[in-house]
Enzyme design. Structure first.
Site: not given
Ligand code: 5GP
Ligand code: ZN
Length: 119
Positions: A7, A10, A33, A49, A93, A106, A108
């Site tokens: 990942c 991670c 980002d 995770h 998302n 995550h 944003h």
């Protein structure tokens, strides 16, 4: 704490992939980002995770509450202007139809003067 060796987030949280760090504590990691939509665009993740928001249940309530409580502080620290003239947008998302590309939970956080590149 659970990690997934394949990942990317991670690896970012572990410092194995470089990022522009906005915040770190024992539970969370925030970084800018790589492809920002707005003058301020950072991601905040739990270090554990968790693949997506679809994986949350009542056992995550404390962790997610602490994450949400960090967002306004980090938004101001990264350059979002104060509410109500400033502010920020918080987006998560989830899954293919939710537009999720990286399968490590995550959030944003986007802000700064408009117009934005997207959104
Ligand atoms: P998603 O579509 O999964 O919600 O968004 C993933 C986000 O991660 C995208 O906005 C993308 O620009 C960002 N991203 C993907 N790879 C990297 C990376 O290696 N470093 C950073 N800083 N951001 C990344
Ligand atoms: Zn991960």
């Amino acid at each position: 704490m659970e990690h997934d060796a394949s990942c990317i987030f991670c690896k970012i949280a572990a410092g194995q992939i470089p990022s522009r760090v906005a915040y770190e504590d024992a539970e969370f990691f925030a970084f800018h980002d790589i492809n920002p939509w707005a003058p301020v665009h950072f991601l905040i993740i739990p270090k554990a995770h968790i693949p997506s928001m679809a994986h949350l249940d009542a056992s995550h309530a404390g962790l997610m509450g602490r994450l949400m409580a960090l967002v306004p502080q980090l938004a101001l620290q990264t350059g979002c202007r104060p509410y109500p003239q400033g502010g920020f947008r918080l987006v998560t998302n989830t899954g293919a139809e939710g537009g999720q590309e990286i399968h490590h939970l995550h959030f944003h956080v986007m802000g700064g003067p408009r117009p934005w590149a997207r959104g």
